[in-house]
Design a protein around this motif. Structure first.
Motif: not given
Ligand SMILES: [Zn+2]
Length: 180
Positions: A154, A156-157, A172, A175
């Motif tokens: 993902c 973002q994370c 994901c 998120c």
């Molecule tokens: Zn994520």
């Protein structure tokens, strides 16, 4: 996402993990109760392979006696196990080879192991000490990373994410939930 809902998710994941990954641990918990303390002192469940339980015994006589009575033992054990066993094999061969020292039964917490890389698959589920949502997510991400090795991350994370989620949301599902 609230801490409560995070804990709810973790609760579900833990149940799944216990059912999927820890048939032997579950069995060990009820072993002495099912076989009785005398038999328990002379036996050591070692592993479950293809629904067959392998048990070390202190002597050939115990192996013989228990093999003889294994049908009844199977009935009693299967009442307590989520996945029924097909058979039990008794052998003196591995007696005193404590399962906690064997490779399959890693007792060191993966995160405390000096060679922990964050992506090793652990056979032992570690119950998280959930203090806040961040810790919970961190644990969840590590668990998922161990299980979903090879999935795209993902953006973002950085958690491994099913490609379908990335296609749909670009991040994901966690998120996405956090953004709501
Ligand atoms: Zn994520």
């Amino acid at each position: 996402m609230s801490l409560k809902s995070v804990n709810d998710i973790l609760g579900v994941l833990e149940k799944q993990a216990q059912w999927q990954e820890q048939p032997l641990q579950r069995l060990l918990k009820c072993w002495a109760e099912v076989v009785g303390t005398v038999v328990a002192a002379h036996t050591q469940p070692l592993s479950i392979q293809r629904d067959v339980l392998w048990v070390a015994t202190s002597s050939a006589a115990w192996a013989q006696n228990l093999t003889f009575g294994r049908s009844q033992l199977l009935l009693k054990l299967n009442e307590k196990l989520p996945t029924p066993l097909l058979d039990i094999r008794f052998s003196t061969a591995s007696w005193q080879h404590s399962p906690v020292t064997s490779k399959q039964q890693e007792t060191v917490l993966p995160s405390e192991h000096p060679s922990y890389l964050g992506d090793q698959v652990s056979h032992r589920h570690v119950t998280p000490d959930v203090k806040d949502a961040n810790t919970a997510f961190e644990h969840w991400a590590k668990t998922m990373q161990a299980r979903s090795h090879g999935l795209p991350l993902c953006p973002q994370c950085q958690s491994p994410t099913p490609p379908g989620e990335l296609q749909r949301w670009g991040v994901c599902s966690l998120c996405v939930a956090k953004q709501l």
